[in-house]
Design a protein around this motif. Sequence first.
Motif, mmCIF file in Angstrom:
data_model
loop_
_atom_site.group_PDB
_atom_site.id
_atom_site.type_symbol
_atom_site.label_atom_id
_atom_site.label_comp_id
_atom_site.label_asym_id
_atom_site.label_seq_id
_atom_site.Cartn_x
_atom_site.Cartn_y
_atom_site.Cartn_z
ATOM 1 N N VAL A 93 0.853 -1.181 0.000
ATOM 2 C CA VAL A 93 0.000 0.000 0.000
ATOM 3 C C VAL A 93 0.895 1.239 0.000
ATOM 4 N N GLN A 94 0.274 2.394 -0.125
ATOM 5 C CA GLN A 94 1.033 3.637 -0.266
ATOM 6 C C GLN A 94 0.402 4.721 0.596
ATOM 7 N N THR A 95 1.236 5.566 1.199
ATOM 8 C CA THR A 95 0.750 6.684 1.988
ATOM 9 C C THR A 95 1.810 7.785 1.971
ATOM 10 N N LYS A 108 5.338 8.851 11.307
ATOM 11 C CA LYS A 108 3.886 9.033 11.218
ATOM 12 C C LYS A 108 3.376 8.705 9.818
ATOM 13 N N ASP A 109 2.198 8.103 9.784
ATOM 14 C CA ASP A 109 1.423 7.979 8.559
ATOM 15 C C ASP A 109 0.592 9.251 8.453
ATOM 16 N N VAL A 110 1.013 10.159 7.586
ATOM 17 C CA VAL A 110 0.396 11.495 7.538
ATOM 18 C C VAL A 110 -1.056 11.424 7.076
ATOM 19 N N LEU A 111 -1.341 10.600 6.080
ATOM 20 C CA LEU A 111 -2.699 10.539 5.537
ATOM 21 C C LEU A 111 -3.696 9.963 6.542
ATOM 22 N N LYS A 112 -3.266 8.968 7.307
ATOM 23 C CA LYS A 112 -4.161 8.351 8.295
ATOM 24 C C LYS A 112 -4.044 8.990 9.670
ATOM 25 N N ASP A 113 -3.080 9.913 9.832
ATOM 26 C CA ASP A 113 -2.810 10.512 11.131
ATOM 27 C C ASP A 113 -2.604 9.407 12.183
ATOM 28 N N ASP A 114 -1.745 8.490 11.850
ATOM 29 C CA ASP A 114 -1.478 7.344 12.716
ATOM 30 C C ASP A 114 0.026 7.055 12.667
ATOM 31 N N TYR A 141 2.646 2.364 17.334
ATOM 32 C CA TYR A 141 2.327 1.501 16.203
ATOM 33 C C TYR A 141 0.823 1.582 15.936
ATOM 34 N N PRO A 142 0.376 1.296 14.714
ATOM 35 C CA PRO A 142 -1.060 1.323 14.419
ATOM 36 C C PRO A 142 -1.760 0.150 15.106
ATOM 37 N N VAL A 143 -2.675 0.466 15.970
ATOM 38 C CA VAL A 143 -3.333 -0.560 16.781
ATOM 39 C C VAL A 143 -4.282 -1.396 15.911
ATOM 40 N N GLY A 144 -4.228 -2.716 16.130
ATOM 41 C CA GLY A 144 -5.153 -3.615 15.460
ATOM 42 C C GLY A 144 -4.822 -3.933 14.027
ATOM 43 N N VAL A 145 -3.631 -3.571 13.558
ATOM 44 C CA VAL A 145 -3.257 -3.838 12.167
ATOM 45 C C VAL A 145 -2.424 -5.104 12.043
ATOM 46 N N ASP A 146 -1.437 -5.271 12.929
ATOM 47 C CA ASP A 146 -0.545 -6.429 12.852
ATOM 48 C C ASP A 146 -1.216 -7.649 13.495
ATOM 49 N N TYR A 147 -0.712 -8.823 13.161
ATOM 50 C CA TYR A 147 -1.277 -10.060 13.715
ATOM 51 C C TYR A 147 -0.950 -10.216 15.197
ATOM 52 N N VAL A 148 0.221 -9.703 15.589
ATOM 53 C CA VAL A 148 0.659 -9.774 16.982
ATOM 54 C C VAL A 148 1.205 -8.410 17.374
ATOM 55 N N ASP A 149 0.816 -7.915 18.551
ATOM 56 C CA ASP A 149 1.305 -6.604 18.996
ATOM 57 C C ASP A 149 2.817 -6.639 19.223
ATOM 58 N N PRO A 150 3.464 -5.467 19.216
ATOM 59 C CA PRO A 150 4.915 -5.446 19.488
ATOM 60 C C PRO A 150 5.255 -6.097 20.820
#
Length: 758
Positions: free
Chosen positions: A607-609, A640-646, A687-696
Motif C-alpha cells: 500500500v502507499q501513503t 507518522k502515517d500522515v494521511l491516516k494521522d497514525d 504503532y497502528p493498533v489492530g493492524v498487525d497479527y501480533v502486537d509489538p
Amino acid sequence: MAKASVVFAQGQPCNLTLQGTVIDMTTKEALPIAAIWLVGPEKGTTTDEKGRFNIQGLCAGIFTADIHYLGYKEKHLTITLPLQNELFVLMEEDDMLIDEVTVQGEAISPDKTQSEVTLSETQLARASGKSLGESLQELPGVSSLKTGPTISKPIINGLHSNRILILNNGLRQEGQQWGTEHAPEIDPMMATQISVVKGAAAVRYGPEAIGGIVVVEPPALPYEHKHLHGNLRLMAADNGRMGSASTTFQGGLGKAESVAWRLQATGRRAGDFKAPDYMLTNTGLKEADFSGAIGYKKNDWLAEAYYSKFTTELGILRSAHIGNLTDLQAAFESDRPLIVEDFSYKIDNPRQEISHDLAKATLGKKGRLGDIKLVYGYQRNIRKEFDIRRGGRGETPALHMDLLTHSTDLIWEQRTWQKLRGQIGGSFIYQENRNVPGTGIKPLIPNYNSATSGMFVIERWMDDRWEIEAGLRFDNRAFQVFTFDENNEVIRPKYNFNNFSGSVGLVLKPADGWKVTSNLGTAWRPPNVSELYSQGLHHGAATIEEGNTELGTEQALKWVNQLLIRKGIWSAEVAMYAQKIDNYIYLQPQPEPRLTIRGAFPVYSYVQTDAFMAGTDISVLALVSKQWQYNLKGSIIRAKDVLKDDYLIFMPGDRIQNSVTWSYPFQSKKTFFVSASHSLVRRQNRYPVGVDYVDPPKGYQLLGLNVGYGSQLFGNDYEIYLEGTNLLDTSYREYLNRFRYYADELGRTVTIRFNYKF
C-alpha cells in the motif's frame, strides 16, 4: 641488521600526537625517510634526517601502524592511543629485500556534508563471523531487519531494502533486495572499512538511495608491497555450534613494480541455534565466499579487475510454516514454537540457496584537468527457495529466480581550481530477471527487463573554516514486465519514470575540535516490480504477498544535521534528521491470514501513503583515565502515517547502549582490555493498533562482555577475543524480526575469535 625506536607521546583526544624515532637495530643509526602509516585514521608521514616523525590530530583508539623502510622487514604494530610509555620497534634488515619501497601519499579528502558513521578494520576484526547486517548494528542509527537468527539486513533511520543502496567495492549491489528476508549477498570479511551514510545520496548514486548507503570497501591493492601479506581470522561460537574461517593473501607480483594482487576466502557453518528455553529448529547455515583482484598501475594509468562469489544455504525456522489456520493462531499465542527438535546441522525445507557473482573492471587515467574513471560491472544473482512439498519434490525449488545485471559508470573528478572541486558522471544499468522453469508453481514476481540511465554533477567550494556543496542529477528508468492477466492471457506492460534529484550541503568548523554538517537532499524511487506484481507465497518470509499495480513514485526530502565535538576527554557525535516521503510504499498486514494447499500464512499487501520521520542518533566517548573508557550510543525515531494521522508500522524502538572498557597499560606491543556493555531497547508503543497479527513485544535489556588480548607470534601481530552476549540468557523478542510471531531471539552466546596478521 637495523634498529628502530618509536616513541608515542600522549596528547588529548583527537588532539593526540604520535611521535617516534626510527633507528637501525644493529648500528643504532637513524633511518631517514622511513614511512609510517596509521590504518584507521589513514594518516602517515616519513621520518626526518634524525629518524624522527610526528603525526598530529589523532583520536583515542586502537590502530595499526605500518612502518616501511627500504631493505628492512616491514613492521605492523597494534597501538592504543593515548600512550605514555615508549614503545621500541626493532626493524630487522632483510637480505632478500632489494625492492624499492614506495611511500604513498593521500590526497586530502574534502569533509563530507552527509552524516556518516564507520566500522573500522579493528571493529570488523572483532565481529568476524557475523553477517553484514549483524556487523552494522554496532553503529548508532543502524538497526537490523531480521527473519530468524541468520537472516538480517540493515535499517538506516527506519528505512531498509529498496531504499538502502549498498556499494560493494564501488558497485551497486544488485541482488533480489526487495524481499524483507533477502539479506545482502556480501562477505564483510573482504572489507577493511564499512561506512554508512545516513542522508539521501541519490545525486551521486541514483534512485533508491533515499534512506542512505552502505559502503563496503576492500583495501586498496598493495602496489607498495613487494612481498606476501595477509591475515587469518578464526571464529567459534557455542550457540549453533558455529565456526568460521577467513583468510587473505596479497602482495606485489614478482619485480613488476606496478602490479598488485589479492585473494580472499571465507567459510561459515552452523547448526540449529538456540533460544534460552528451546532449540530454533532448522536455522542452520552454510556459506562459502571467494574474491580475487589484480591491478596494474603505471605513470598516470590504472587498470584493475575484481571478481567475487558468494554462496549460502540458509534454513528457515521450521515452525514458521504452519499447516492450518487453527495451528497458525495457536502459534501466534504460544510462548514457544510449535515444532522443536534436537540440535542438528542438517538443513531441511523450508530453506534458501543463494549465489551471487560479481565482476568489475576499472580503467583510470590521471590528467592535467582531473582524473577520469570507467567502471564496468557484471552481476548474476540466483535465488532458490525450497518449500515443504510432497511427492518427492523436496529438491525442486518453489521459487527459482535468475537476475542478471550489466552496469557502466563514467566519472570525471576535476582537480581543485582555486577553491572549487567537483565531479561529473553518468551511469547505465541493464537488468534481466527470469524465473527458471520447472518449479511447478506460479512465480511470485514475473519476468522483466529494466534499463536505468542517469547523469550528475557535484561541485564543492572549500575554505579554511567552511565548505559548501551542491549537486543535481537526472535519471530515467524504464522496464517491461512479462506476466498474465485475469484471463491468463500474456501481457507486456511497460513503465517509464523520469525525475531529478538534488542536494545542498554545508560543513562548518567554528573552532578547533568542533564541526557542524548540514545536508538537505531530495531523492525518488520508482516502485519495484515486486511491489507492483507480487502474488503468492513468499517462502523465505513465510507470508503471502500481494502487489499493487496502481503504485506511484516515492518522492523524498531529507534534512540531516550533525554536530561533532572532540574536546578534552570527550568525543561526541549527534545527528538529527527529518524526512518526508510522499507515496511511501510498505507491506501492510491484512485482517485475516489465508489457508492454501501449502499451509496457512499471514497475508501482506503493498500500500502507499505519505510518511514523515524524525529522529536523533548519538554517540559519546569519554576517556575517563589512561585505562578507563566510557562509550554511549543511542537512537530514537518517530514515524507518522500522515494521511491516516497514525503511526507507521515496523519502525525501530528506542535503543541505547552503554559500555565501559578497561585497558592494561603494557609497555610493549601487547594489548589487553575488558569491556562490559548494557543494551536497552524499549517496547515500540507507537504503532497502528489492530493492524498487525501480533502486537509489538516487550522491551528488553541485555548484558555483554568482551575480553581481548594482543601480542606477537613469529614477529607478527595477533589478537584473541572472548565475547559473551545475552549473558543472563534473557528470553525476549525483537519487534523487527519477522519471525517474532513464532519464537524468541537467541539465548546466551559465547564466541572466541583469533586474528593473525602477517
